[in-house]
Each structure stands twice: as structure tokens, then as C-alpha cells.
Write a protein that holds these residues in place. Structure first.
Motif, PDB file in Angstrom:
ATOM      1  N   TYR A  18      -3.387  -0.280   4.742  1.00  0.00           N
ATOM      2  CA  TYR A  18      -2.240   0.623   4.657  1.00  0.00           C
ATOM      3  C   TYR A  18      -2.217   1.362   3.323  1.00  0.00           C
ATOM      4  O   TYR A  18      -2.885   0.968   2.359  1.00  0.00           O
ATOM      5  N   THR A  19      -1.426   2.420   3.296  1.00  0.00           N
ATOM      6  CA  THR A  19      -1.071   3.096   2.051  1.00  0.00           C
ATOM      7  C   THR A  19       0.418   3.415   2.105  1.00  0.00           C
ATOM      8  O   THR A  19       0.928   3.810   3.156  1.00  0.00           O
ATOM      9  N   VAL A  20       1.109   3.210   1.007  1.00  0.00           N
ATOM     10  CA  VAL A  20       2.521   3.575   0.918  1.00  0.00           C
ATOM     11  C   VAL A  20       2.570   5.033   0.478  1.00  0.00           C
ATOM     12  O   VAL A  20       2.213   5.370  -0.644  1.00  0.00           O
ATOM     13  N   GLU A  21       3.027   5.900   1.373  1.00  0.00           N
ATOM     14  CA  GLU A  21       3.041   7.334   1.089  1.00  0.00           C
ATOM     15  C   GLU A  21       4.247   7.743   0.241  1.00  0.00           C
ATOM     16  O   GLU A  21       4.146   8.589  -0.643  1.00  0.00           O
ATOM     17  N   ALA A  22       5.402   7.151   0.529  1.00  0.00           N
ATOM     18  CA  ALA A  22       6.629   7.470  -0.204  1.00  0.00           C
ATOM     19  C   ALA A  22       7.623   6.338   0.011  1.00  0.00           C
ATOM     20  O   ALA A  22       7.611   5.681   1.052  1.00  0.00           O
TER      21      ALA A  22
END
Length: 278
Positions: free
Chosen positions: A206-210
Motif C-alpha cells: 500500500y501507499t498512503v496518498e493523503a
């Protein structure tokens, strides 16, 4: 002169040994012996250990215990997927370990603090033994399969329970696992644990976008690869969650009522969202 030479060798070995996260004199597993005999692996082992300890130090005791359990599972998993005398993609234990240590260090460094909220890494690792007859699917088939699933969670101290944060932790874990089993659409009741097979790998990350105190936007990515395939299959899903509303972002939060966005989306036409609703 000889004694000085031996002293220099001893000191050099001592500096190298000190780079490990464990005592090389007590090394038992092939992984530990590989780390103790490979300078680059020793450095990565030390880096992973530093990132792991740093993450736990910034978490509540409850969340730190979860990370500790995940780390132990990862180390146990490494001993299976990077064997001493492997085949296929696992034929070189040093190369295998370097890749996994690199990934683990990157993952452990993903934690972040937004306001009074801290997001940290959770993970789950699986190994699937191959067929007992030893038949290999392709030249890169190691004779087993494996999977890695990662997702973010909010650190919630036991003394400060938060129903909204708990709801998001549960929702994002379930969505990450659901995306991972999307590679097995024929099994409606499949879970990540049943989707991982000896015929390949599943890698979910995953990546935390905002993120802020009210809203979290996370990209969940899954890659599945079958031994012998030309390339992996990739699924990606954006998971938008209202913390203050305790639910996932809905289409009605974005599009104007009676805008026929579903019909236009179905035919590939662009539909602009209503910025006033965001």
C-alpha cells in the motif's frame, strides 16, 4: 609482526560482527549464517533491526506488540522462502535475502503521524509447500509458493479507545485482503490464506496518498505471479475513508444527485465531480 596482523584481522571481524542484529557466535539457521558471512546482508539486517526498533519505540505497547508478532512471522517466513539450497528463484540465498531485507526496511519506514494520529505498518506472511512429487512448473519455480500482505493501521492505545479508528483499522485490513484474493475470482469464499498457493506468489502492499484527522486515502496494490508467467498481474484499488463519518467514501459524496453519472461512466464519458461535496 604476526601478532599485530592477527590483531588487525580480529578487530576487523569484530566490527563486521557488531553490524548484525544478533550474535553470530550463536547463529543457527542458514539465514543467520548467510547474514554473518555477507557484508551487505549484515548491513541490511542491521538497517531492518534499526527500523523495527524505531517503529516500536513510537507506538503504544499494544501496537508495538502487534508489530513484534508480525516481525517474528516475517523472520520465520524468510527461513522458508530463502533456503540454503533452493531452486528456481530461491537458488541464491544471498540474493533472495537481500531482496526481502530491502523490502522489509522500506515497509517498516512507512509510519507517519498526522495530528494526533499515527499510521503504522501491519503485515502477514504465508508459505505454501510444493507438491510431494517434486514436479516443477517452470525453470524459476522454487518448489513452493508464498504471499505477503501489508496494510496500514492507526495506533490506538488501550487507554484511549476510539471507535472510529477501530472501524477504519478493520475496514482497511479487510479491503487489502479482499483485493489480494481478487486473483481467484472463481472462489467467492476465498481468503488471502487460501488464495496463496504453491504455484506462485501474491504480494499485497500500500501507499498512503493523503491523510488528516477526517479523511484517509490509501492505494492498495496487489501483484500475483505464477511460476513461468511472462509478468505479474496487478490490481490496484483506491480506498477512501471518512474518519469523522465512520464510513467509506460513497459516490453520492462526489457526484451531484440525478447527474446520470453511472450511465456516463458506463459508456466511458467523463463526469466532473462536484467540489462542494468534498
Amino acid at each position: 609482526m604476526r601478532s599485530i596482523h592477527l590483531l588487525l584481522i580480529t578487530l576487523a571481524f569484530s566490527r563486521f560482527a557488531a553490524a548484525q542484529s544478533f550474535d553470530c557466535n550463536l547463529a543457527k539457521s542458514p539465514r543467520e549464517h548467510a547474514v554473518c558471512s555477507h557484508e551487505k546482508l549484515a548491513a541490511f539486517d542491521s538497517a531492518v533491526s534499526t527500523a523495527y526498533k524505531s517503529l516500536r519505540a513510537h507506538l503504544s505497547p499494544e501496537s508495538a506488540a502487534l508489530v513484534q508478532s508480525d516481525q517474528r512471522e516475517w523472520l520465520h517466513w524468510l527461513d522458508f522462502i530463502c533456503p540454503a539450497k533452493g531452486r528456481g528463484i530461491a537458488s541464491d540465498i544471498n540474493r533472495c535475502l537481500l531482496q526481502e531485507y530491502t523490502d522489509r526496511e522500506r515497509d517498516l519506514q512507512q509510519s507517519m503521524t498526522i495530528g494526533g494520529m499515527r499510521l503504522f505498518l501491519r503485515s502477514h506472511f504465508l508459505y505454501r509447500a510444493g507438491n510431494s512429487n517434486g514436479e516443477l512448473l517452470a525453470g524459476n519455480d522454487p518448489g513452493f509458493g508464498y504471499g505477503a500482505l501489508r496494510w496500514p493501521e492507526i495506533d490506538i492505545p488501550l487507554a484511549q479507545p476510539d471507535p472510529a479508528w477501530n472501524a477504519w483499522n478493520s475496514a482497511v485490513k479487510n479491503r487489502a485482503a479482499k483485493l489480494a484474493v481478487g486473483v481467484r475470482p472463481d472462489e467467492k469464499k476465498a481468503t488471502f490464506d487460501t488464495a496463496v498457493e504453491d504455484s506462485g506468489t501474491i504480494d499485497g502492499f500500500y501507499t498512503v496518498e493523503a491523510a488528516n484527522e477526517k479523511f484517509i486515502d490509501v492505494s492498495l496494490i496487489d501483484m500475483s505471479y505464477g511460476w513461468g508467467a511472462a509478468h505479474p498481474l496487478t490490481n490496484k484499488s483506491s480506498f477512501h475513508w471518512w474518519l469523522d463519518r465512520n464510513r467509506e467514501l460513497a459516490s453520492s459524496d462526489v457526484f451531484l444527485p440525478h447527474s446520470d453519472w453511472e450511465d456516463k461512466h458506463r459508456f466511458g464519458r467523463r463526469q466532473s465531480p462536484c467540489p462542494a461535496r468534498l
